[in-house]
Design an enzyme around this catalytic site. Sequence first.
Site, PDB file in Angstrom:
ATOM      1  N   GLY A   1       0.910  -1.252   0.127  1.00  0.00           N
ATOM      2  CA  GLY A   1      -0.021  -0.108  -0.054  1.00  0.00           C
ATOM      3  C   GLY A   1       0.941   1.302  -0.281  1.00  0.00           C
TER       4      GLY A   1
ATOM      5  N   LYS B   1      -0.066 -17.793  -7.100  1.00  0.00           N
ATOM      6  CA  LYS B   1       1.433 -17.867  -6.978  1.00  0.00           C
ATOM      7  C   LYS B   1       1.891 -17.795  -5.678  1.00  0.00           C
ATOM      8  CE  LYS B   1       2.431 -13.541  -5.718  1.00  0.00           C
ATOM      9  NZ  LYS B   1       3.354 -13.318  -4.653  1.00  0.00           N
TER      10      LYS B   1
HETATM   11  N1  LIG Z   1       4.144  -6.498  -0.027  1.00  0.00           N
HETATM   12  C1  LIG Z   1       4.444  -6.808  -1.243  1.00  0.00           C
HETATM   13  O1  LIG Z   1       5.461  -6.893  -1.953  1.00  0.00           O
HETATM   14  C2  LIG Z   1       2.997  -7.049  -2.151  1.00  0.00           C
HETATM   15  C3  LIG Z   1       3.167  -6.971  -3.732  1.00  0.00           C
HETATM   16  C4  LIG Z   1       1.970  -7.173  -4.376  1.00  0.00           C
HETATM   17  C5  LIG Z   1       0.844  -7.470  -3.786  1.00  0.00           C
HETATM   18  N2  LIG Z   1       0.641  -7.523  -2.557  1.00  0.00           N
HETATM   19  C6  LIG Z   1      -0.534  -7.689  -1.676  1.00  0.00           C
HETATM   20  O2  LIG Z   1      -1.263  -6.742  -1.380  1.00  0.00           O
HETATM   21  C7  LIG Z   1      -2.010  -6.892  -0.184  1.00  0.00           C
HETATM   22  C8  LIG Z   1      -1.494  -6.076   0.894  1.00  0.00           C
HETATM   23  O3  LIG Z   1      -0.175  -6.404   1.216  1.00  0.00           O
HETATM   24  P1  LIG Z   1       0.955  -5.215   2.099  1.00  0.00           P
HETATM   25  O4  LIG Z   1       2.251  -5.705   1.618  1.00  0.00           O
HETATM   26  O5  LIG Z   1       0.357  -3.944   1.779  1.00  0.00           O
HETATM   27  O6  LIG Z   1       0.601  -5.401   3.511  1.00  0.00           O
HETATM   28  P2  LIG Z   1       1.346  -5.931   4.956  1.00  0.00           P
HETATM   29  O7  LIG Z   1       1.580  -7.565   4.738  1.00  0.00           O
HETATM   30  O8  LIG Z   1       2.422  -5.156   4.767  1.00  0.00           O
HETATM   31  O9  LIG Z   1       0.219  -5.849   5.925  1.00  0.00           O
HETATM   32  C9  LIG Z   1       0.273  -5.166   7.078  1.00  0.00           C
HETATM   33  C10 LIG Z   1      -0.888  -4.141   6.849  1.00  0.00           C
HETATM   34  O10 LIG Z   1      -2.126  -4.778   7.608  1.00  0.00           O
HETATM   35  C11 LIG Z   1      -2.639  -3.589   8.223  1.00  0.00           C
HETATM   36  N3  LIG Z   1      -3.607  -4.152   9.455  1.00  0.00           N
HETATM   37  C12 LIG Z   1      -3.194  -4.792  10.354  1.00  0.00           C
HETATM   38  N4  LIG Z   1      -4.224  -5.400  11.057  1.00  0.00           N
HETATM   39  C13 LIG Z   1      -5.360  -4.887  10.398  1.00  0.00           C
HETATM   40  C14 LIG Z   1      -6.698  -5.015  10.665  1.00  0.00           C
HETATM   41  N5  LIG Z   1      -7.376  -5.574  11.513  1.00  0.00           N
HETATM   42  N6  LIG Z   1      -7.510  -4.258   9.897  1.00  0.00           N
HETATM   43  C15 LIG Z   1      -7.253  -3.718   8.605  1.00  0.00           C
HETATM   44  N7  LIG Z   1      -5.734  -3.819   8.274  1.00  0.00           N
HETATM   45  C16 LIG Z   1      -4.873  -4.123   9.377  1.00  0.00           C
HETATM   46  C17 LIG Z   1      -1.324  -3.042   8.893  1.00  0.00           C
HETATM   47  O11 LIG Z   1      -1.675  -1.894   9.357  1.00  0.00           O
HETATM   48  C18 LIG Z   1      -0.660  -3.166   7.617  1.00  0.00           C
HETATM   49  O12 LIG Z   1      -0.931  -1.778   6.796  1.00  0.00           O
HETATM   50  C19 LIG Z   1      -1.733  -8.680   0.058  1.00  0.00           C
HETATM   51  O13 LIG Z   1      -2.926  -9.176  -0.311  1.00  0.00           O
HETATM   52  C20 LIG Z   1      -0.373  -8.809  -0.720  1.00  0.00           C
HETATM   53  O14 LIG Z   1      -0.456 -10.145  -1.025  1.00  0.00           O
HETATM   54  C21 LIG Z   1       2.010  -7.454  -1.650  1.00  0.00           C
HETATM   55  O1  LIG Z   2       6.396 -10.955  -0.678  1.00  0.00           O
HETATM   56  P1  LIG Z   2       5.217 -12.075  -1.340  1.00  0.00           P
HETATM   57  O2  LIG Z   2       5.471 -13.388  -1.454  1.00  0.00           O
HETATM   58  O3  LIG Z   2       4.050 -11.691  -0.670  1.00  0.00           O
HETATM   59  O4  LIG Z   2       5.152 -11.485  -2.800  1.00  0.00           O
HETATM   60  C1  LIG Z   2       4.664 -10.002  -3.205  1.00  0.00           C
HETATM   61  C2  LIG Z   2       4.404  -9.868  -4.450  1.00  0.00           C
HETATM   62  O5  LIG Z   2       3.152 -10.330  -4.502  1.00  0.00           O
HETATM   63  C3  LIG Z   2       5.239 -10.262  -5.365  1.00  0.00           C
HETATM   64  O6  LIG Z   2       4.815 -10.216  -6.860  1.00  0.00           O
END
Ligand SMILES: NC(=O)c1ccc[n+]([C@@H]2O[C@H](COP(=O)([O-])OP(=O)(O)OC[C@H]3O[C@@H](n4cnc5c(N)ncnc54)[C@H](O)[C@@H]3O)[C@@H](O)[C@H]2O)c1
Ligand SMILES: O=P(O)(O)OC[C@H](O)CO
Length: 321
Positions: free
Chosen positions: A15, A204
């Site tokens: 995010g 994935k």
């Molecule tokens: N991190 C990456 O590299 C990446 C890349 C692509 C897609 N994603 C996807 O994006 C989505 C979000 O991942 P992210 O990496 O931003 O999050 P993250 O794994 O960093 O998760 C933590 C977030 O969850 C929040 N959180 C904790 N408790 C909560 C609650 N009760 N209600 C709402 N929010 C709460 C935290 O405040 C924080 O913002 C996931 O589905 C992930 O698979 C992640």
């Molecule tokens: O770190 P992961 O395994 O949640 O992967 C992050 C992204 O989805 C990669 O594209």
Amino acid sequence: MAAKQVCIIGSGNWGSAIAKIVGANAAKYSTFENTVNMWVFEEMVNGRKLTEIINTEHENAKYLPGHQLPPNVVAVPDLLDAVKGADILIFVIPHQFVSRVCDTIKGHIKTDAVGMSLIKGVDEGPDGLKLISDVIREKLGITMTVLMGANLANEVADEKFCETTIGCKSKAHGPLLKELMQTQNFRVTVVEEADVVEICGALKNIVAVGAGFCDGLDFGDNTKAASCGVADLITTCYGGRNRKIGEAFARTGKTIEELEKELLNGQKLQGPATAAEVHQILKHKNLLEKFPLFNAVYQICFQGHLVKEFITCLQNHPEHM
Ligand SMILES: NC(=O)c1ccc[n+]([C@@H]2O[C@H](COP(=O)([O-])OP(=O)(O)OC[C@H]3O[C@@H](n4cnc5c(N)ncnc54)[C@H](O)[C@@H]3O)[C@@H](O)[C@H]2O)c1
Ligand SMILES: O=P(O)(O)OC[C@H](O)CO
């Protein structure tokens, strides 16, 4: 047309990385309102509220330390305040929190808002597997799109080149969302097959856990790829000879032939020759422009083009134009 207001629902690792891009593009293009609200699940970090840290230091010190967020990205702790008036809602929270978030904002968002889910996961409904975008669509009654790609958040935040795909069934929303998301180093392709994009993004993650097991057990690259639909692509890109010589070529400036002799002990590369053969076919069919990666590999291997300029060919991919 009135400028579109954008809200990012979520402020974790992904995010926050996406907030860098969205904030910069909202400031750059008149299509969007300058201010981008980012809903932050409030918590204390080193004795201070995370929202306060983000709004004063413009850094998400917990989930994306070391990166400046654009100052027009405003951290908002109240979910209803954050989404108020938004035309574009970007959902980027861990998938286990989706239902609760949707229940909270239901009836408080614009009925013609467009949602975009960046969430990789699925919901297990009573009738089997359900896409997260479907959960959101059903709960909120809004048009949903998705964005997924090989996009590690930290690399995106570092502005390292990558590609991503927007799945968007409505032709009207595709260009708008692409304008919001694309940068020089975050290249967007828009496709209509949104469900396929989303399911690939979700599944994935299971494969990735299996791949981790393989590494932890010291298995080989073939074994690591065996669980995956694109097995050989993964294997060759991590452990193969073509990859190895490609890396040495970029690092040393020696020719492919020299490196083949030096590093492969009589074994033969297939990649450069295949690039030449495919180049001939594409040229004959007038299709070179549609395959910039194949074309660039050929030009670098055989026509003296600089390997340093490799990324330029991907930045100019016809799908991104
Ligand atoms: N991190 C990456 O590299 C990446 C890349 C692509 C897609 N994603 C996807 O994006 C989505 C979000 O991942 P992210 O990496 O931003 O999050 P993250 O794994 O960093 O998760 C933590 C977030 O969850 C929040 N959180 C904790 N408790 C909560 C609650 N009760 N209600 C709402 N929010 C709460 C935290 O405040 C924080 O913002 C996931 O589905 C992930 O698979 C992640
Ligand atoms: O770190 P992961 O395994 O949640 O992967 C992050 C992204 O989805 C990669 O594209």
